[in-house]
Design an enzyme around this catalytic site. Structure first.
Site, PDB file in Angstrom:
ATOM      1  N   HIS A 178       0.271   3.418  -1.695  1.00 28.34           N
ATOM      2  CA  HIS A 178      -0.710   3.715  -2.736  1.00 28.34           C
ATOM      3  C   HIS A 178      -1.868   4.568  -2.226  1.00 28.34           C
ATOM      4  O   HIS A 178      -2.456   5.339  -2.971  1.00 28.34           O
ATOM      5  CB  HIS A 178      -1.210   2.421  -3.391  1.00 28.34           C
ATOM      6  CG  HIS A 178      -0.213   1.877  -4.364  1.00 28.34           C
ATOM      7  ND1 HIS A 178       0.646   0.861  -4.042  1.00 28.34           N
ATOM      8  CD2 HIS A 178       0.098   2.259  -5.620  1.00 28.34           C
ATOM      9  CE1 HIS A 178       1.433   0.626  -5.082  1.00 28.34           C
ATOM     10  NE2 HIS A 178       1.120   1.451  -6.049  1.00 28.34           N
TER      11      HIS A 178
ATOM     12  N   GLU B  28      11.545  -1.984 -12.153  1.00 26.82           N
ATOM     13  CA  GLU B  28      11.326  -1.576 -10.760  1.00 26.82           C
ATOM     14  C   GLU B  28      11.828  -2.626  -9.780  1.00 26.82           C
ATOM     15  O   GLU B  28      11.597  -2.533  -8.583  1.00 26.82           O
ATOM     16  CB  GLU B  28       9.845  -1.261 -10.523  1.00 26.82           C
ATOM     17  CG  GLU B  28       8.882  -2.336 -10.975  1.00 26.82           C
ATOM     18  CD  GLU B  28       7.412  -1.934 -10.814  1.00 26.82           C
ATOM     19  OE1 GLU B  28       7.109  -0.974 -10.098  1.00 26.82           O
ATOM     20  OE2 GLU B  28       6.561  -2.627 -11.415  1.00 26.82           O
TER      21      GLU B  28
ATOM     22  N   ASP C  35       8.981   1.378  -6.337  1.00 28.95           N
ATOM     23  CA  ASP C  35       9.384   0.015  -5.994  1.00 28.95           C
ATOM     24  C   ASP C  35      10.886  -0.178  -6.117  1.00 28.95           C
ATOM     25  O   ASP C  35      11.498  -0.868  -5.303  1.00 28.95           O
ATOM     26  CB  ASP C  35       8.653  -0.992  -6.891  1.00 28.95           C
ATOM     27  CG  ASP C  35       7.234  -1.225  -6.388  1.00 28.95           C
ATOM     28  OD1 ASP C  35       7.079  -1.445  -5.177  1.00 28.95           O
ATOM     29  OD2 ASP C  35       6.296  -1.167  -7.185  1.00 28.95           O
TER      30      ASP C  35
ATOM     31  N   CYS D   6       8.148   6.793 -14.026  1.00 30.44           N
ATOM     32  CA  CYS D   6       6.771   7.057 -13.589  1.00 30.44           C
ATOM     33  C   CYS D   6       6.595   6.959 -12.078  1.00 30.44           C
ATOM     34  O   CYS D   6       5.480   7.033 -11.584  1.00 30.44           O
ATOM     35  CB  CYS D   6       5.784   6.139 -14.302  1.00 30.44           C
ATOM     36  SG  CYS D   6       6.054   4.402 -13.956  1.00 30.44           S
TER      37      CYS D   6
HETATM   38  C1  PEP Z   1       6.539   2.502  -9.033  1.00 25.70           C
HETATM   39  O1  PEP Z   1       6.741   1.451  -8.434  1.00 25.70           O
HETATM   40  O2  PEP Z   1       7.331   3.455  -9.033  1.00 25.70           O
HETATM   41  C2  PEP Z   1       5.293   2.702  -9.800  1.00 25.70           C
HETATM   42  C3  PEP Z   1       5.129   3.752 -10.570  1.00 25.70           C
HETATM   43  O3  PEP Z   1       4.304   1.814  -9.655  1.00 25.70           O
HETATM   44  P1  PEP Z   1       3.414   1.673  -8.319  1.00 25.70           P
HETATM   45  O4  PEP Z   1       3.635   2.901  -7.487  1.00 25.70           O
HETATM   46  O5  PEP Z   1       2.004   1.551  -8.761  1.00 25.70           O
HETATM   47  O6  PEP Z   1       3.942   0.439  -7.684  1.00 25.70           O
HETATM   48 MG    MG Z   2       5.590  -0.290  -8.831  1.00 21.21          MG
END
Ligand code: PEP
Ligand code: MG
Length: 595
Positions: free
Chosen positions: A198, A441, A465, A512
């Site tokens: 992140h 995910e 994920d 996403c």
């Molecule tokens: C993902 O897991 O792809 C996602 C978009 O959420 P995050 O990256 O915030 O875990």
């Molecule tokens: Mg995620």
């Protein structure tokens, strides 16, 4: 300027955030200080105490100076972090114990202070309470700073971070990245980390070039060294010579001109050559990114990572505070939608302040996201209330993260129904037709997507994920980053299964994860049948431009072939070839870095 006699050294890491930066290094976490230890004559004790007092005073002035600058340049809130550091400096127990240690053992003051400071750090580090445990790092920071002043090893101070610098750290947390001042930061280099951590996602959205997973950056780079960061190819060149700088100057110019051309071309809708309309949305971590989202004409926000409102906070934002942010986002985007994801703390986004939880051995497999919310109704319900209230100010959709099966989704929906009933009873307006989606995910959700689809208005696939759980590759661990393969046949099959479940149930399926933000993979996702993708605002123009060049029918045909492939590398190569074919002149300009 760089020392022209020194040789260039190239470090290889993971290209985490694109861009080129050249400048001096600021080492955030340095290797251990060398603190001399020697016996002093008792007659020198007073002089040692005076040195100690002087070092405490200087440290105090340094911290206050930085605090004032941070307050001015970044904000009062961020500056308050340093209050805790100033309190450590004033701690009489720590000061007196150091003097007693010197008198009892006979060592110089820095050796005595180091021992006492370490005892404090260890004692705080073992406390059960997370908040107090975090104080250990404040003490460690301050002790280090005082020792630097005592030993004359003052190689950096907080203020230097305010210069234009390339930050080098062993690791950096998402909250640290989020509070860094973009104006003073040229680039980020870390020993550990990967593309989907992140902290890196935040760096990308702030357009800060970053190379991670360098393993030894904090050892190889010293404060004030000159370096060149190549965030496109994951390289760091220490002490770059004139030829290298000239070559990179040309690369940067070329990149900038390509970016400008893409920006100018990628206007309007994401419509393919065969006239298919793709919904192209943006991922945001806060309202601050909305200007870019609007400038790049996104079709809305496909993922609002609301947990970033909770990071760095001693107490979680209340309902009204959250409502104000959600309303601002919803009303500025209207009539386009914003998909607000409920809290996804945990993993690499630790619970902090009053929400602090006990540390876990495997946080990514632990108490994260919806699992936490279902056990903390007051936190969950106040967020749901804030989202619902904001829904009457725009086109708001709600999404639950880390759903592992339909039971969990039904429990979350029950909370939502409860909050909706409360708001109705209070006469508070909200969108009665609010769409509720599930993030897919976790492999168990993917396997049961047909069941989850019956209780969801839409799906959004979190590939970051999904890949980590499917392939058992920790998404933030650079040691296994090379095994994190979005083109693994298991990933392709899994994505195909989820998209098919959504199609059969008649609900939209969006993507996403970071995979969608790489044009090379965008064709795979579109070819698999995804009709909505959501990407970081910084890459939105390049993804849109690429989509405008391709035909969906060609992408589908290619994916049909790829589903029969066994080798991730062969799939990757075919996707890259497809990308090059469609990017024409701009593609080769991007690729010929060294030319
Ligand atoms: C993902 O897991 O792809 C996602 C978009 O959420 P995050 O990256 O915030 O875990
Ligand atoms: Mg995620």
């Amino acid at each position: 300027m760089p020392d022209t006699d020194s040789k260039e050294v190239v470090l290889h890491g993971i290209a985490a955030s694109p861009g080129i930066a050249h400048g001096q290094i600021f080492v955030l976490l340095q290797k251990e200080l060398e603190v001399p230890a020697y016996i002093i004559d008792p007659s020198q004790r007073d002089a040692e105490v005076s040195r100690f007092e002087q070092a405490l005073l200087v440290t105090r002035q340094q911290i206050m100076k930085v605090q004032a600058e941070i307050a001015r340049k970044v904000g009062e809130e961020e500056a308050r972090i340093f209050d805790a550091h100033l309190l450590v400096l004033e701690d009489q127990a720590l000061i007196e114990e150091t003097i007693r240690e010197m008198e009892a053992k006979g060592f110089n003051i820095e050796a005595s202070f180091q021992r006492v400071g370490q005892r404090y750090v260890d004692a705080f580090g073992q406390i059960d309470d997370e908040y107090l445990r975090e104080r250990a790092s404040d003490i460690r920071d301050v002790v280090r700073r005082v020792l630097q002043n005592l030993t004359g090893q003052v190689t950096h101070n907080y203020g230097k971070l305010l210069d234009q610098r390339i930050l080098v750290a062993h690791d950096i947390t998402p909250s640290e990245t989020a509070t860094l001042d973009r104006g003073s930061l040229l680039g980020i280099l870390t020993d550990v980390g990967s593309k989907t951590s992140h902290a890196v996602i935040v760096a990308r959205s702030m357009n800060i070039p970053a190379v991670v997973g360098l393993r030894t950056a904090t050892h190889r780079l010293k404060h004030d060294d000159w370096a060149l960061v190549d965030g496109y190819d994951g390289l760091v060149i220490i002490n770059p010579g004139e030829r290298t700088l000239f070559r990179y100057g040309k690369i940067q110019l070329r990149r900038k001109s390509v970016e400008k051309r893409i920006l100018a071309a990628a206007r309007g809708e994401a419509r393919t050559q065969d006239k298919e309309r793709i919904t192209l949305m943006a991922n945001i971590e806060g309202a601050g990114e909305l200007d870019k989202v609007l400038e790049f004409e996104a079709d809305g926000v496909g993922l609002f990572r609301t947990e970033f409102l909770f990071l760095n906070q001693p107490t979680p934002p209340g309902e009204d505070e959250q409502f104000a942010v959600y309303r601002e986002v919803a009303s500025r985007l209207a009539p386009n939608p914003v998909i607000i994801r409920t809290l996804d703390l945990g993993g690499d986004k630790p619970f902090c302040g009053s929400l602090a939880e006990d540390p876990e051995t495997n946080p990514f497999l632990g108490f994260r996201a919806i699992r936490y919310c279902l056990e903390h109704p007051s936190v969950f319900k106040s967020q749901l209330r804030a989202i619902l209230r904001a829904s009457s100010f725009g086109n708001v959709r709600l999404m639950f993260p880390m759903i592992s099966g339909v039971d969990e989704l039904l429990k979350a929906r029950a909370f939502l129904a409860e909050v909706q009933a409360e708001l109705r009873a209070e006469g508070v307006a909200f969108d009665e037709k609010l769409l509720v989606g599930s993030m897919i995910e976790i492999p168990s959700a993917a396997m049961t997507a047909d069941i989850i689809a019956r209780e969801s208005d839409f799906f959004s696939i979190g590939t970051n994920d999904l890949i980590q759980y499917l392939l058992a590759i920790d998404r933030v661990n650079d040691r296994v980053a090379h095994l994190y393969e979005p083109t693994h046949p298991a990933v392709l099959r899994c994505l195909a299964q989820i998209i098919e479940a959504g199609r059969a149930a008649g609900i939209p399926v969006g993507i996403c994860g970071e995979m969608a933000g790489d044009p090379v993979y965008a064709s795979l996702l579109i070819g698999l049948g995804a009709t909505e993708i959501s990407v970081s605002p910084s890459v939105l123009p390049s993804v849109k431009f690429f989509l405008q060049q391709i035909r969906i029918s060609d992408a589908k045909k290619m994916v049909e072939e790829l589903m029969r492939e066994h080798e991730p590398k062969a799939i990757q190569a075919r996707l890259e070839q497809f990308y090059r074919q469609h990017m024409g002149e701009l593609g080769s300009l991007i690729e010929n870095n060294g030319a």
